[in-house]
Write a protein that holds these residues in place. Structure first.
Motif, PDB file in Angstrom:
ATOM      1  N   VAL A  89       3.009  -6.969 -10.917  1.00  0.00           N
ATOM      2  CA  VAL A  89       2.286  -8.207 -10.664  1.00  0.00           C
ATOM      3  C   VAL A  89       1.483  -8.608 -11.893  1.00  0.00           C
ATOM      4  O   VAL A  89       1.132  -9.758 -12.099  1.00  0.00           O
ATOM      5  CB  VAL A  89       1.352  -8.007  -9.455  1.00  0.00           C
ATOM      6  CG1 VAL A  89       0.557  -9.247  -9.157  1.00  0.00           C
ATOM      7  CG2 VAL A  89       2.161  -7.603  -8.237  1.00  0.00           C
ATOM      8  N   PRO A 130      -3.276  -9.345  -9.068  1.00  0.00           N
ATOM      9  CA  PRO A 130      -3.044  -7.908  -9.219  1.00  0.00           C
ATOM     10  C   PRO A 130      -3.932  -7.073  -8.311  1.00  0.00           C
ATOM     11  O   PRO A 130      -3.544  -5.984  -7.890  1.00  0.00           O
ATOM     12  CB  PRO A 130      -3.390  -7.636 -10.681  1.00  0.00           C
ATOM     13  CG  PRO A 130      -3.391  -8.938 -11.357  1.00  0.00           C
ATOM     14  CD  PRO A 130      -3.522 -10.014 -10.352  1.00  0.00           C
ATOM     15  N   LEU A 131      -5.103  -7.582  -7.981  1.00  0.00           N
ATOM     16  CA  LEU A 131      -6.034  -6.815  -7.150  1.00  0.00           C
ATOM     17  C   LEU A 131      -5.544  -6.680  -5.720  1.00  0.00           C
ATOM     18  O   LEU A 131      -5.892  -5.743  -5.015  1.00  0.00           O
ATOM     19  CB  LEU A 131      -7.406  -7.482  -7.147  1.00  0.00           C
ATOM     20  CG  LEU A 131      -8.068  -7.596  -8.513  1.00  0.00           C
ATOM     21  CD1 LEU A 131      -9.400  -8.290  -8.402  1.00  0.00           C
ATOM     22  CD2 LEU A 131      -8.230  -6.220  -9.130  1.00  0.00           C
ATOM     23  N   LEU A 132      -4.716  -7.643  -5.283  1.00  0.00           N
ATOM     24  CA  LEU A 132      -4.154  -7.562  -3.937  1.00  0.00           C
ATOM     25  C   LEU A 132      -3.256  -6.342  -3.801  1.00  0.00           C
ATOM     26  O   LEU A 132      -3.002  -5.852  -2.713  1.00  0.00           O
ATOM     27  CB  LEU A 132      -3.338  -8.815  -3.626  1.00  0.00           C
ATOM     28  CG  LEU A 132      -4.139 -10.086  -3.399  1.00  0.00           C
ATOM     29  CD1 LEU A 132      -3.219 -11.273  -3.209  1.00  0.00           C
ATOM     30  CD2 LEU A 132      -5.026  -9.923  -2.181  1.00  0.00           C
ATOM     31  N   VAL A 133      -2.737  -5.892  -4.920  1.00  0.00           N
ATOM     32  CA  VAL A 133      -1.796  -4.784  -4.934  1.00  0.00           C
ATOM     33  C   VAL A 133      -2.507  -3.494  -5.313  1.00  0.00           C
ATOM     34  O   VAL A 133      -2.062  -2.399  -5.005  1.00  0.00           O
ATOM     35  CB  VAL A 133      -0.667  -5.087  -5.944  1.00  0.00           C
ATOM     36  CG1 VAL A 133       0.328  -3.962  -5.997  1.00  0.00           C
ATOM     37  CG2 VAL A 133       0.011  -6.390  -5.565  1.00  0.00           C
ATOM     38  N   THR A 134      -3.623  -3.633  -5.963  1.00  0.00           N
ATOM     39  CA  THR A 134      -4.315  -2.510  -6.563  1.00  0.00           C
ATOM     40  C   THR A 134      -5.462  -2.025  -5.708  1.00  0.00           C
ATOM     41  O   THR A 134      -5.551  -0.867  -5.349  1.00  0.00           O
ATOM     42  CB  THR A 134      -4.912  -2.952  -7.926  1.00  0.00           C
ATOM     43  OG1 THR A 134      -3.856  -3.089  -8.841  1.00  0.00           O
ATOM     44  CG2 THR A 134      -5.917  -1.941  -8.428  1.00  0.00           C
ATOM     45  N   SER A 135      -6.303  -2.958  -5.377  1.00  0.00           N
ATOM     46  CA  SER A 135      -7.611  -2.649  -4.824  1.00  0.00           C
ATOM     47  C   SER A 135      -7.497  -1.808  -3.560  1.00  0.00           C
ATOM     48  O   SER A 135      -6.652  -2.033  -2.708  1.00  0.00           O
ATOM     49  CB  SER A 135      -8.341  -3.953  -4.555  1.00  0.00           C
ATOM     50  OG  SER A 135      -9.640  -3.694  -4.126  1.00  0.00           O
ATOM     51  N   ARG A 136      -8.365  -0.837  -3.456  1.00  0.00           N
ATOM     52  CA  ARG A 136      -8.270   0.169  -2.408  1.00  0.00           C
ATOM     53  C   ARG A 136      -9.066  -0.190  -1.160  1.00  0.00           C
ATOM     54  O   ARG A 136      -9.619   0.661  -0.500  1.00  0.00           O
ATOM     55  CB  ARG A 136      -8.729   1.527  -2.944  1.00  0.00           C
ATOM     56  CG  ARG A 136      -7.818   2.140  -3.958  1.00  0.00           C
ATOM     57  CD  ARG A 136      -7.051   3.345  -3.382  1.00  0.00           C
ATOM     58  NE  ARG A 136      -5.763   3.508  -4.041  1.00  0.00           N
ATOM     59  CZ  ARG A 136      -4.647   2.936  -3.609  1.00  0.00           C
ATOM     60  NH1 ARG A 136      -4.643   2.177  -2.542  1.00  0.00           N
ATOM     61  NH2 ARG A 136      -3.523   3.106  -4.250  1.00  0.00           N
ATOM     62  N   ALA A 186       3.621 -13.507  -6.905  1.00  0.00           N
ATOM     63  CA  ALA A 186       3.550 -12.587  -8.035  1.00  0.00           C
ATOM     64  C   ALA A 186       4.714 -12.816  -8.993  1.00  0.00           C
ATOM     65  O   ALA A 186       4.539 -12.871 -10.210  1.00  0.00           O
ATOM     66  CB  ALA A 186       3.545 -11.143  -7.542  1.00  0.00           C
ATOM     67  N   ARG A 220      -1.339  -0.417   0.007  1.00  0.00           N
ATOM     68  CA  ARG A 220      -2.735  -0.714   0.298  1.00  0.00           C
ATOM     69  C   ARG A 220      -3.153  -0.129   1.640  1.00  0.00           C
ATOM     70  O   ARG A 220      -4.324   0.087   1.893  1.00  0.00           O
ATOM     71  CB  ARG A 220      -2.933  -2.232   0.427  1.00  0.00           C
ATOM     72  CG  ARG A 220      -3.018  -2.983  -0.853  1.00  0.00           C
ATOM     73  CD  ARG A 220      -3.354  -4.429  -0.528  1.00  0.00           C
ATOM     74  NE  ARG A 220      -4.589  -4.809  -1.159  1.00  0.00           N
ATOM     75  CZ  ARG A 220      -5.752  -4.877  -0.563  1.00  0.00           C
ATOM     76  NH1 ARG A 220      -5.852  -4.607   0.702  1.00  0.00           N
ATOM     77  NH2 ARG A 220      -6.819  -5.223  -1.237  1.00  0.00           N
ATOM     78  N   VAL A 244     -11.185 -10.009  -3.864  1.00  0.00           N
ATOM     79  CA  VAL A 244     -10.013 -10.101  -2.986  1.00  0.00           C
ATOM     80  C   VAL A 244     -10.387 -10.799  -1.684  1.00  0.00           C
ATOM     81  O   VAL A 244      -9.724 -11.752  -1.251  1.00  0.00           O
ATOM     82  CB  VAL A 244      -9.435  -8.703  -2.675  1.00  0.00           C
ATOM     83  CG1 VAL A 244      -8.377  -8.785  -1.592  1.00  0.00           C
ATOM     84  CG2 VAL A 244      -8.858  -8.082  -3.936  1.00  0.00           C
ATOM     85  N   GLY A 249      10.778 -10.825  -3.728  1.00  0.00           N
ATOM     86  CA  GLY A 249       9.372 -11.064  -3.396  1.00  0.00           C
ATOM     87  C   GLY A 249       8.959 -10.277  -2.159  1.00  0.00           C
ATOM     88  O   GLY A 249       7.908  -9.633  -2.139  1.00  0.00           O
ATOM     89  N   GLY A 309       6.171  -7.469  -2.275  1.00  0.00           N
ATOM     90  CA  GLY A 309       4.954  -7.817  -1.537  1.00  0.00           C
ATOM     91  C   GLY A 309       4.712  -6.897  -0.355  1.00  0.00           C
ATOM     92  O   GLY A 309       3.599  -6.412  -0.142  1.00  0.00           O
ATOM     93  N   ILE A 344       2.673 -13.061  -0.997  1.00  0.00           N
ATOM     94  CA  ILE A 344       2.077 -12.328  -2.119  1.00  0.00           C
ATOM     95  C   ILE A 344       3.141 -11.969  -3.159  1.00  0.00           C
ATOM     96  O   ILE A 344       2.966 -12.197  -4.352  1.00  0.00           O
ATOM     97  CB  ILE A 344       1.366 -11.048  -1.609  1.00  0.00           C
ATOM     98  CG1 ILE A 344       0.111 -11.435  -0.820  1.00  0.00           C
ATOM     99  CG2 ILE A 344       1.008 -10.134  -2.772  1.00  0.00           C
ATOM    100  CD1 ILE A 344      -0.597 -10.256  -0.170  1.00  0.00           C
ATOM    101  N   GLY A 345       4.260 -11.418  -2.697  1.00  0.00           N
ATOM    102  CA  GLY A 345       5.306 -10.979  -3.616  1.00  0.00           C
ATOM    103  C   GLY A 345       5.925 -12.123  -4.398  1.00  0.00           C
ATOM    104  O   GLY A 345       6.103 -12.042  -5.610  1.00  0.00           O
TER     105      GLY A 345
END
Lengths: 188, 188
Positions: free
Chosen positions: B110, A107-113, A155, B159, A68, B148, B152, A151-152
DNA sequence: ACCTGAACACCGTTCAAGT
DNA sequence: ACCTGAACACCGTTCAAGT
């Protein structure tokens, strides 16, 4: 006995976080996020999977956070109130292009902690706006709005989300249209 | 011999896609997306994991698509050019609230490879705009911009993406601020 | 038609051991 | 310090078999 041309452990380039992230990104770009496994990454680096943990103690999660951060782009902060709108437009287009080029990372932009991975980006966006004479409070809202939009919308594009018209979506035009909408709404 | 109070296969509620999706959502909400496995889902439904494949032949991917569709919300299309801005504002807030309530599903918006899952939503957004007198082309841009933005921005919120000020972000206010920015920019 | 059991080819991560 | 080998507790999915 003639010595073999040294393809053994001693002479390999030593592992490093840089090399690991780059190899991981190559796998994600070429085969998709789902095929990024520690074992496959080890193979790509010509190392046992377990060696990676020596450089990334937090394991796969740390690897994904690294991806990311590696893909993120910050806008150029030009001192003096130059054309901030043009600067942000350029950044938004570049960031979208980079995300499309590494779509597996999206997807990691939304997932990653790891919230910190986007801190620099947000801070730079706010700085550009402030340099452009936008008041602090408005700049904070605008920065998150813009980043969220980029980002959105990207996506939606990667998903191939259709619209109500039966026609094919021109994603370049669609993105620029929304970008103008958002940037046009921000005023000093 | 007295008959046991029938907790065996014959008397269980039969499996159905509805029941499967609901059980899956409960696992995702309670334990996170990472812990949604076919085996655990089977346990929750008091069935072997493999039974699920009889109802979802495309397996886990179909399950995830189902979750996306199940969480999606479309705006109410009020005939006649009522206050479309208010209708869209209401929808955006509801959708954000729903995504926050099922935050584990967000990454799937996403990721998941089912573009159709958001078709209804996009089409309804466009319809609301058209009913409000917004020209077709503008409505198409605005619909994707708004969707979006909502996805987003909510992703940034989940996050915990900080901003340039050292202060804590008031996400409710931040979201509403960006929403007004976007909705204000759309004009007939 | 609907579900089960066993099996296959994988995962991420640990831990002790090697150099 | 850096890497390996073996092992543990999991995965998704197939396939033949049961009812």
């Amino acid at each position: 006995m003639v010595r073999q041309p040294a393809i053994n452990a001693q002479n390999r380039a030593p592992l490093s976080i840089e090399r690991i992230i780059e190899a991981a990104l190559q796998i994600v770009d070429g085969q998709g996020l789902g095929r990024l496994t520690m074992r496959r990454l080890g193979d790509a680096l010509e190392v046992e999977a377990m060696a990676i943990y020596h450089h990334l103690p937090r394991g796969k999660e740390q690897l994904l956070d690294g991806l990311v951060a590696h893909v993120a782009i910050s806008p150029a902060v030009t001192h003096g109130a130059a054309d901030w709108r043009e600067a942000l437009r350029r950044w938004a287009r570049d960031y979208r292009a980079r995300l499309l080029g590494h779509a597996g990372v999206l997807p990691l932009l939304v997932t990653s902690r790891n919230p910190a991975a986007l801190t620099t980006t947000t801070a730079s966006l706010q700085e550009v706006l402030r340099q452009g004479g936008i008041p602090e409070a408005t700049a904070a809202v605008a920065a998150h709005t813009l980043l969220g939009y980029v980002i959105g919308h990207t996506a939606l594009e990667v998903r191939g989300t259709p619209d109500g018209t039966g026609e094919t979506v021109d994603w370049d035009a669609r993105f620029d249209g929304g970008l103008d909408l958002v940037l046009g709404a921000v005023s000093p």
